[in-house]
Write an enzyme that holds these catalytic residues in place. Sequence first.
Site, mmCIF file in Angstrom:
data_model
loop_
_atom_site.group_PDB
_atom_site.id
_atom_site.type_symbol
_atom_site.label_atom_id
_atom_site.label_comp_id
_atom_site.label_asym_id
_atom_site.label_seq_id
_atom_site.Cartn_x
_atom_site.Cartn_y
_atom_site.Cartn_z
ATOM 1 N N GLY A 13 0.306 -1.554 0.066
ATOM 2 C CA GLY A 13 -0.028 -0.305 0.250
ATOM 3 C C GLY A 13 0.460 1.424 0.290
ATOM 4 O O GLY A 13 2.297 0.875 0.188
ATOM 5 N N ASN A 35 -3.002 -8.583 0.771
ATOM 6 C CA ASN A 35 -3.634 -9.523 -0.163
ATOM 7 C C ASN A 35 -4.265 -8.453 -1.522
ATOM 8 O O ASN A 35 -4.829 -8.504 -1.910
ATOM 9 C CB ASN A 35 -5.339 -9.774 0.124
ATOM 10 N N LEU A 62 -4.885 -11.166 5.527
ATOM 11 C CA LEU A 62 -5.421 -10.799 7.588
ATOM 12 C C LEU A 62 -6.027 -11.589 8.498
ATOM 13 O O LEU A 62 -5.918 -12.033 9.216
ATOM 14 C CB LEU A 62 -4.276 -10.100 8.166
ATOM 15 N N LYS A 88 -9.592 1.820 4.286
ATOM 16 C CA LYS A 88 -9.397 3.025 4.689
ATOM 17 C C LYS A 88 -10.456 4.120 4.067
ATOM 18 O O LYS A 88 -9.735 5.285 4.233
ATOM 19 C CB LYS A 88 -8.093 4.230 4.583
ATOM 20 N N SER A 128 -5.697 7.602 13.324
ATOM 21 C CA SER A 128 -5.211 8.176 11.879
ATOM 22 C C SER A 128 -6.264 9.171 13.408
ATOM 23 O O SER A 128 -6.450 9.307 14.745
ATOM 24 C CB SER A 128 -6.835 7.957 11.436
ATOM 25 N N TYR A 153 -15.099 3.664 9.146
ATOM 26 C CA TYR A 153 -13.621 3.624 9.190
ATOM 27 C C TYR A 153 -13.361 4.117 10.349
ATOM 28 O O TYR A 153 -12.250 3.262 10.880
ATOM 29 C CB TYR A 153 -13.641 4.414 7.947
ATOM 30 N N LYS A 157 -10.646 2.513 13.706
ATOM 31 C CA LYS A 157 -9.565 3.164 14.501
ATOM 32 C C LYS A 157 -9.533 3.219 16.206
ATOM 33 O O LYS A 157 -8.518 2.838 16.600
ATOM 34 C CB LYS A 157 -9.183 4.701 13.219
ATOM 35 N N TYR A 181 -2.051 9.088 12.164
ATOM 36 C CA TYR A 181 -1.446 10.632 11.296
ATOM 37 C C TYR A 181 -2.469 11.121 10.636
ATOM 38 O O TYR A 181 -3.742 11.005 11.148
ATOM 39 C CB TYR A 181 -1.631 9.624 9.832
ATOM 40 N N ARG A 235 -6.332 21.303 7.191
ATOM 41 C CA ARG A 235 -5.723 19.986 7.644
ATOM 42 C C ARG A 235 -4.054 20.353 7.670
ATOM 43 O O ARG A 235 -2.907 21.140 7.287
ATOM 44 C CB ARG A 235 -5.862 19.203 6.109
ATOM 45 N N GLY A 301 -20.217 15.919 7.268
ATOM 46 C CA GLY A 301 -18.650 15.065 7.548
ATOM 47 C C GLY A 301 -17.387 16.190 8.181
ATOM 48 O O GLY A 301 -16.468 15.316 8.796
#
Length: 345
Positions: A13, A35, A62, A88, A128, A153, A157, A181, A235, A301
């Site tokens: 990734g 995967n 996994l 994600k 996150s 999502y 986390k 992150y 951000r 959101g």
Amino acid sequence: MANKKVLVTGGCGYIGSHTIVDLIDNGFEVVSVDNNVNSYASVMDGIKAITGKDVPNYTLDLCDFKATKRIFEEHSDIGGVIHFAALKSVNESVTRPLDYFRNNLNSLLNILECCKIYGVRGFIFSSSCSVYGNAEELPVTESTPFEEAESPYARTKQMGEQIVKDFAANNSAVSSVMLRYFNPAGAHESALIGEQARKTAWNLVPVIMETAIGKRDGMVVFGDDYDTRDGSCIRDYIHVMDISNAHTKAIEYLFEERNSSNYEIFNLGIGEGVTVFEAIHAFEKTSGRKLNYKIAPRREGDVVAIYANNDKARQLLRWQPNRNIEDIMRTAWNWEEKRNSIPSE
Ligand code: NAD
Ligand code: WQD
């Protein structure tokens, strides 16, 4: 010092592949598993071109415990695990919540079980800034309380962190670090690896790149009427190479046993907020291209502003971010131009 062999889950990734390079650059031996639900195994060619190393890469899910155990049986000297593998997409998680809970939580449970069985010393979890929700105080510190998650999502986390915390309380032999992150972006300086997702990108920097390269006719800025310096959201965009290096520092921190508890949390951002318009201007400046964008209503959101207090990572991990929004745009654009000149898989 634990064995310097590290298992990177989600190694094909975006952040995983950059972290593999950083680990190898710093003398670690790496094993990867993915995967490829959102990536391509061919990223290993880019990693080899940069590092000169062939990284063993397992293609498996996994969520399959037996298959996951096989990796540890074949590499009994794994000292650390960096667990990136997860779904994600915020949007997709709203329409497929069960898939997100199943994938992100089952894979985590399996990998933690393996850490316990096979004597892994250090475990790092990709968390996150979305765990903070719409935070009231800025910048956010690691002790800023969680608000309601904005998506399934983000909830995976929050739950993931809680699972690791409960695991840590009962497994003193495994030390864990949660890395939260902020907004990772950009590509490797070599332009040999970068963001290459199978799923449609909705994040700002990939959308800018796809617009500029002509894959999209135009893009929109979601809202110019926020109470910020130019009306757009703020951000904390952090270069993927800086994020990756923090993982190496975190693994060193655990292997050198500098941690004071076996469950610790660090924010990974540059500590400064950038508006959407500032990000667009940074792209236009570094690429010399004009971006075709319009103003659209606010996106549901979205938080108005969020950026990190990164003091803890600077002090304890001995890490510092070295790149800014212009470096992000320059490297992302180099990668976008390069990968579009090569036939894709
Ligand atoms: P990515 O989608 O590029 O990488 C995740 C990788 O995990 C993919 O290659 C995917 O194929 C793999 N994967 C997913 N489920 C798997 C499974 N069950 N078994 C094996 N492999 C599986 O995402 P990324 O941007 O590199 O993110 C890495 C981690 O960081 C994720 O946990 C993500 O939630 C987290 N994170 C990302 C961001 C961001 O903006 N990129 C921000 C905060 C946190
Ligand atoms: C950034 C800003 C948008 C696209 C997401 C996840 C979060 C974390 C990081 C994983 C916002 C604006 C965007 C566009 C725009 N990921 N924007 N036009 O929403 O901060 O966070 O990625 O953990 O969990 O929620 O990132 O890149 O989507 O948006 O104007 O086409 O860019 O409104 O202000 P976000 P983003």
